[in-house]
Design an enzyme around this catalytic site. Structure first.
Site, mmCIF file in Angstrom:
data_model
loop_
_atom_site.group_PDB
_atom_site.id
_atom_site.type_symbol
_atom_site.label_atom_id
_atom_site.label_comp_id
_atom_site.label_asym_id
_atom_site.label_seq_id
_atom_site.Cartn_x
_atom_site.Cartn_y
_atom_site.Cartn_z
ATOM 1 N N LYS A 37 2.633 0.562 15.733
ATOM 2 C CA LYS A 37 3.632 0.444 14.812
ATOM 3 C C LYS A 37 4.107 1.544 14.108
ATOM 4 O O LYS A 37 5.064 1.966 13.790
ATOM 5 C CB LYS A 37 3.732 -1.037 14.020
ATOM 6 C CG LYS A 37 4.753 -1.259 13.224
ATOM 7 C CD LYS A 37 4.842 -2.340 12.160
ATOM 8 C CE LYS A 37 5.720 -2.519 11.425
ATOM 9 N NZ LYS A 37 5.558 -3.693 10.392
ATOM 10 N N GLN A 38 2.990 2.079 13.313
ATOM 11 C CA GLN A 38 3.104 2.842 12.366
ATOM 12 C C GLN A 38 1.855 3.739 12.289
ATOM 13 O O GLN A 38 0.570 3.407 12.820
ATOM 14 C CB GLN A 38 3.303 2.270 11.046
ATOM 15 C CG GLN A 38 2.048 1.704 10.423
ATOM 16 C CD GLN A 38 2.506 0.824 9.292
ATOM 17 O OE1 GLN A 38 3.505 -0.143 9.249
ATOM 18 N NE2 GLN A 38 1.607 0.716 8.119
ATOM 19 N N TRP A 75 0.751 -1.404 0.040
ATOM 20 C CA TRP A 75 0.090 -0.004 -0.024
ATOM 21 C C TRP A 75 1.026 1.377 0.022
ATOM 22 O O TRP A 75 0.354 2.392 -0.449
ATOM 23 C CB TRP A 75 -1.094 -0.051 1.154
ATOM 24 C CG TRP A 75 -0.226 0.314 2.464
ATOM 25 C CD1 TRP A 75 0.424 -0.594 3.118
ATOM 26 C CD2 TRP A 75 -0.676 1.357 3.365
ATOM 27 N NE1 TRP A 75 1.158 -0.025 4.385
ATOM 28 C CE2 TRP A 75 0.338 1.348 4.470
ATOM 29 C CE3 TRP A 75 -1.377 2.535 3.328
ATOM 30 C CZ2 TRP A 75 0.451 2.232 5.568
ATOM 31 C CZ3 TRP A 75 -1.077 3.633 4.369
ATOM 32 C CH2 TRP A 75 -0.512 3.362 5.559
ATOM 33 N N ASP A 76 2.196 1.109 0.362
ATOM 34 C CA ASP A 76 3.195 2.428 0.427
ATOM 35 C C ASP A 76 2.942 3.038 -1.036
ATOM 36 O O ASP A 76 3.014 4.138 -1.075
ATOM 37 C CB ASP A 76 4.423 1.705 0.401
ATOM 38 C CG ASP A 76 4.759 0.788 1.679
ATOM 39 O OD1 ASP A 76 3.846 0.142 2.174
ATOM 40 O OD2 ASP A 76 6.081 0.859 1.784
ATOM 41 N N GLU A 115 0.066 -2.478 12.125
ATOM 42 C CA GLU A 115 0.186 -3.892 12.171
ATOM 43 C C GLU A 115 0.548 -4.295 13.499
ATOM 44 O O GLU A 115 0.532 -5.661 13.636
ATOM 45 C CB GLU A 115 1.122 -4.521 11.030
ATOM 46 C CG GLU A 115 0.932 -4.021 9.600
ATOM 47 C CD GLU A 115 2.079 -3.991 8.930
ATOM 48 O OE1 GLU A 115 3.206 -4.666 9.148
ATOM 49 O OE2 GLU A 115 2.006 -3.514 7.601
#
Length: 784
Positions: A594-595, A364-365, A491
């Protein structure tokens, strides 16, 4: 312009990355940083002599080998095979023997050595003064490029000069398949090992020309690599060429007098296909090499520089106050361009074509981080990547049907469009990837008005992803539309209900699909969209759930997130990334991120939050985000700038843009983090520039941090090319070419016309003390 050394081995220069001296332990890092690519061919920055080497790498976009995905327990719908990018036939090798002594920087003495990646010429230059163990000294100069204008061609100009005496020199120019590559470690971000993945189909040569054709054992893909040469020697030389199986080699032996040079220009051509025959691939590479020889080295270089001149005219970011940051930003923009410029309807992998990390997969980046930059700077490249996604539509529909869903479910990670993630909680369950693709499609259409793309690809992408989310979710007894059992961008919090990022991404997808079928009733009929179906999409979007904790006054990243147990950040200090030190089962049950997830949603879908909500949400989630992902810092930087934490935003920009230059995740040897590099553009344009594109309305809210005096950026919207220049007190908008365009500055609307720049004051803002990062996760601080 003068340069100065910094603490990380590079000279500081606004348009170059220069490394002086030799550090064998840094080979993996420099091979990645000095990689060249055009989106179709990728060459790691290994030495021409072949050794010393950390990880040899030559990659063709989309060329992969299949491998099995092992499961302790299988389950219905689990992907059966994975894909790994193949290190294809290496054409970079030009071995040198000095009086029978192989040139190898690990032996003898390296008197001088430097390498320069030039962002304006698009070449990698190298100069080395080396004395062999037997005391003979030569000066070697080389320059290489991967052509932006001739996408199947790379070229190297290599010359060697004896110093102090006449010398017998031998050059061996190779095409080498099935090179040995190091065995990966246990880090899941590394690539799987492939043993001898290429099988020889053809090896032939004549004069200075050679070609090898191979196929992969399992995926059935064929590729051809060819080379041809121009040789300039002072008097006479003996030449010999051979080709056999995995090796084609041209040998040039000459006695070279002192004061003269032996020069070789090597042209390398590549082609691959899943369908074309061996003779057809050979013919393709033959033609590419003939074209390159006709064009010649100097013209290839001139065309490369002209291409980049156009790019920088449309995409440059200039700043004053931090020379090293200026260099790093241009490094970032250059590598994002390399990753996506000439992919020609191929994916943009997470590592580009700079290394084998993540097996060469796209995530998805691409749509969420890389395509925003390309959409507003090189829109044709963004359109080509989305065309690749559309080309995988049948696979996405089949995957949705396999999982009992309607529409199209695009893969979490893939090379060819098939799902390659063997861990479904953080793979298949990450359904937001389909909405990310749809939202990138909507953004591209609004920014370009590309009617041909809309007709051929755009509407179908929006329709089939809308069908997916309309079926994945449901209206509950209270009339709210829920999407349960999915994983958002974070995640460390998997298989949850109503992740806000996913819900808002799906909401945007559904609304864009409704607008598309109303705009194009002909295509709505073609895809079987009824009025009732589009009305249902609209109702799903309008009724979308956004979990909110009334007691805390913040949105919940997902339903009940704020009720999860607290993570002990002090105990995990020094144990990052957490995924390598803790079981997922423990991470999933705690408030640890995480992000950036909700924080990223507040940027992409900012109209769904009030300014006060954005501030409270940022204050809550920033102290929970450990940034184990390279995607986090750039997301946090944009929202930090918007809510008034300008200096924190600057620190986060620095962390994002130096992710690879300073190897902050200790894995740059496996490839660049292309999305983090694209995030540097996002931080400058959307963060400090305050650019937003909601519904096609372009607005700006610029502000600079204390450590920057000036920032300017260039962008293109619907053929209008503009320059935005920001200082501490005002911003100036200038239309460089194209039609007039309506804009807004801090809420004040204006029309930008050709030849009439508009300067507007920047309103003051109350500076706030930002929240603290988790212990051990403070923003990166450079050694200045």
């Amino acid at each position: 312009m003068s340069t100065s050394d910094n603490a990380y081995g590079f000279d500081v220069h606004p348009w170059q990355l220069r490394w002086r001296g030799l550090d064998i332990d840094m080979l993996g890092r420099t091979e990645t940083l000095f990689a060249l690519s055009n989106g179709h061919i990728g060459l790691r920055g290994t030495f021409e002599e072949g050794e010393p080497v950390d990880h040899p790498g030559t990659y063709l976009n989309g060329f992969y080998e299949q491998r099995g995905l092992p499961y302790a327990e299988s389950g219905y719908g689990y992907p059966e095979s994975g894909q790994t990018v193949v290190n294809v036939t290496d054409g970079k090798i030009i071995r040198l023997l000095v009086e029978d002594e192989p040139m190898d920087l690990r032996y003898g003495r390296t008197e001088e050595h430097e390498r320069v990646l030039d962002f304006r010429t698009g070449t990698l230059r190298r100069s080395t003064l080396w004395t062999s163990p037997t005391g003979r000294t030569v000066r070697i100069k080389s320059e290489r490029l991967v052509s932006f204008t001739k996408r199947t061609i790379a070229a190297i100009h290599y010359e060697v000069e004896p110093v102090g005496e006449d010398m017998n020199l031998v050059l061996q120019s190779d095409l080498l398949a099935n090179e040995p590559i190091p065995t990966p470690g246990n880090d899941p971000r590394l690539a799987a090992a492939l043993d001898q993945p290429l099988v020889s189909d053809l090896a032939t040569c004549r004069n200075y020309w050679g070609i090898l054709v191979h196929h992969t054992k399992r995926s059935g893909l064929h590729m051809a690599a060819g080379m041809d040469h121009q040789i300039d020697f002072p008097d006479r030389a003996d030449t010999f060429i051979r080709a056999d199986g995995d090796l084609a080699r041209l040998t040039v032996a000459a006695n070279v007098p002192e004061g003269t040079r032996l020069s070789l220009t090597k042209y390398i051509g590549y082609g691959w296909s899943a369908r074309r025959s061996v003779p057809a691939l050979r013919a393709q590479v033959d033609a590419a090499l003939a074209m390159a020889m006709e064009t010649g080295w100097e013209s290839l270089k001139a065309n490369q520089a002209a291409y980049l001149e156009d790019f920088w005219r449309d995409a440059d970011i200039e700043l004053d106050g931090d020379p090293e940051l200026q260099q790093a930003i241009r490094f970032a923009l250059f590598h994002v361009l390399q990753a996506g410029a000439r992919g020609q309807s191929r994916a943009i992998p997470a590592k580009g074509l700079t290394g084998p990390g993540y097996d060469g997969h796209t995530f998805w980046d691409t749509e969420s981080f890389i395509l925003p930059m390309l959409t507003y700077t090189v829109p044709a490249a963004a359109g080509e990547e989305l065309r690749w996604r559309h080309a995988t539509m049948d696979k996405a529909k089949a995957r949705a049907a396999e999982l009992a869903q309607r529409g199209a479910m695009f893969p979490w990670r893939s090379i060819n469009g098939d799902e390659c993630s063997g861990y479904w909680p953080a793979g298949t369950a990450g359904v937001h990837v389909s909405a990310d693709i749809a939202n990138a499609t909507g953004r591209y259409l609004r920014a370009t008005h590309d009617e041909q793309f809309e007709t051929e690809c755009g509407v179908e992408i929006l329709v089939e992803t809308a069908r997916l989310f309309a079926g994945l979710g449901h209206h509950d007894v209270n009339g709210h539309f829920r999407i349960d059992g999915i994983t958002g961008p974070d995640e460390y919090t998997a298989v949850v209900n109503n992740n806000i990022f996913t819900n808002l991404a799906a909401q945007q997808n559904l609304r864009d699909a409704v607008a598309a079928v109303h705009r194009r009733p002909d295509l709505a009929q073609q895809f079987g969209v009824t009025n009732a179906e589009s009305a249902h999409w609209e109702a799903c979007a309008d009724d979308m759930v956004m979990p909110y904790d009334e007691a805390l006054g913040v949105h919940q990243q997902c339903e009940a997130f704020t009720l999860l147990g607290a993570w002990d950040f002090e105990a995990s200090r020094g144990k990052y990334p957490l995924l390598l030190n803790y079981p997922y089962y423990e991470l999933y049950r705690k408030q640890v991120v995480k992000q950036a997830d909700l924080v990223f949603a507040m940027y992409l879908f900012g109209e769904s939050f009030t300014p006060e909500q954005k501030l409270r949400n940022f204050d809550y989630y920033y102290p929970l985000t450990v940034r184990d992902s390279s995607l986090s810092a750039c997301c946090e930087a944009v929202t930090a700038a918007e809510v008034g934490y300008l200096d924190l935003s600057y620190d986060l920009l620095v962390e994002s843009v130096f992710t690879d230059l300073h190897d902050l995740h200790d894995n740059v040897a496996s490839g660049l983090h292309i999305a983090a590099l694209a995030g540097a553009w996002m931080d400058c344009v959307a963060g400090f520039g305050g650019m937003r594109d909601f519904g096609g309305n372009i607005t700006f809210a610029p502000r600079l941090p204390t450590r920057l005096e000036y920032l300017s950026f260039r962008m293109t919207v619907r053929d209008s090319k503009m320059l935005v220049a920001i200082n501490k007190n005002s911003a100036t908008y200038r239309l460089l070419s194209g039609p007039d365009i309506d804009l807004a500055h801090h809420g004040d609307k204006f029309t930008l016309t050709d030849g009439t720049p508009v300067t507007m004051p920047i309103p003051e803002i109350a500076l706030r003390e930002p929240p603290k990062a988790p212990p051990g996760c403070e923003p990166y601080r450079r050694q200045m």
